[in-house]
Write a protein that holds these residues in place. Structure first.
Motif, PDB file in Angstrom:
ATOM      1  N   LEU A  60       1.084   0.620  -4.511  1.00 13.61           N
ATOM      2  CA  LEU A  60      -0.256   0.992  -4.995  1.00 13.61           C
ATOM      3  C   LEU A  60      -0.375   2.550  -5.430  1.00 13.61           C
ATOM      4  CD1 LEU A  60      -3.018  -0.181  -5.090  1.00 13.61           C
ATOM      5  CD2 LEU A  60      -3.244   0.459  -2.502  1.00 13.61           C
ATOM      6  N   PRO A  79      -6.906   2.827  -3.406  1.00 12.99           N
ATOM      7  CA  PRO A  79      -6.717   1.593  -2.250  1.00 12.99           C
ATOM      8  C   PRO A  79      -7.969   0.872  -1.730  1.00 12.99           C
ATOM      9  CG  PRO A  79      -6.168   3.709  -1.332  1.00 12.99           C
ATOM     10  CD  PRO A  79      -6.443   3.881  -2.800  1.00 12.99           C
ATOM     11  N   ASP A  80      -8.871   1.446  -1.715  1.00 20.27           N
ATOM     12  CA  ASP A  80     -10.041   0.629  -1.278  1.00 20.27           C
ATOM     13  C   ASP A  80     -10.640  -0.212  -2.365  1.00 20.27           C
ATOM     14  OD1 ASP A  80     -10.514   2.993  -3.008  1.00 20.27           O
ATOM     15  OD2 ASP A  80     -12.464   2.536  -3.157  1.00 20.27           O
ATOM     16  N   ILE A 105      -7.427  -2.859  -0.614  1.00 21.89           N
ATOM     17  CA  ILE A 105      -7.181  -3.265   0.628  1.00 21.89           C
ATOM     18  C   ILE A 105      -8.474  -2.883   1.382  1.00 21.89           C
ATOM     19  CG2 ILE A 105      -6.027  -2.482   2.911  1.00 21.89           C
ATOM     20  CD1 ILE A 105      -3.951  -3.299   1.176  1.00 21.89           C
ATOM     21  N   LYS A 143       0.848  -1.199   0.133  1.00 19.18           N
ATOM     22  CA  LYS A 143      -0.104   0.048   0.041  1.00 19.18           C
ATOM     23  C   LYS A 143       0.812   1.241  -0.088  1.00 19.18           C
ATOM     24  CE  LYS A 143      -3.826   1.841   2.137  1.00 19.18           C
ATOM     25  NZ  LYS A 143      -4.884   2.032   3.539  1.00 19.18           N
TER      26      LYS A 143
END
Length: 101
Positions: free
Chosen positions: A50, A54-55, A58, A46
């Motif tokens: 990334l 991110p949603d 993760i 992350k």
């Protein structure tokens, strides 16, 4: 202090779009006190790989539902999921099984 680990991290099924479209990453994880596990690898991914949304990758401290995780071609559910301790030269593959429509 544990030695640095060299790990291959791969994204597929559309998940690579969150990582600048790059499917395969050879990464060197720095040495640290505690052994590297998948939970700490996700935090590292992350922070370092990334690039967007991110949603979509993760959720909480794990991958979001719909992302299949394979460690050395074996389902992570057989290996302890987040608690699996990474070994040097491991291959971790994240495949998104979710497709927009």
């Amino acid at each position: 202090m544990a030695a640095p680990l060299s790990v291959e991290v791969e994204f597929g099924g559309g998940a690579e779009l969150l990582f600048d479209g790059v499917k395969k990453h050879q990464v060197t994880l720095p040495g640290q006190e505690a052994p590297w596990d998948i939970r700490s690898l996700l935090v590292w991914i992350k922070k370092n790989l990334l690039r967007e949304r991110p949603d979509l990758f993760i959720q909480g401290d794990s991958v979001r539902p719909g992302i299949l995780v394979l460690i050395n071609d074996a389902d992570w559910e057989l290996l302890g999921e987040l608690d699996y301790q990474l070994q040097d030269q491991d291959s971790v593959l994240f495949i998104s099984t979710l497709h927009g429509g």
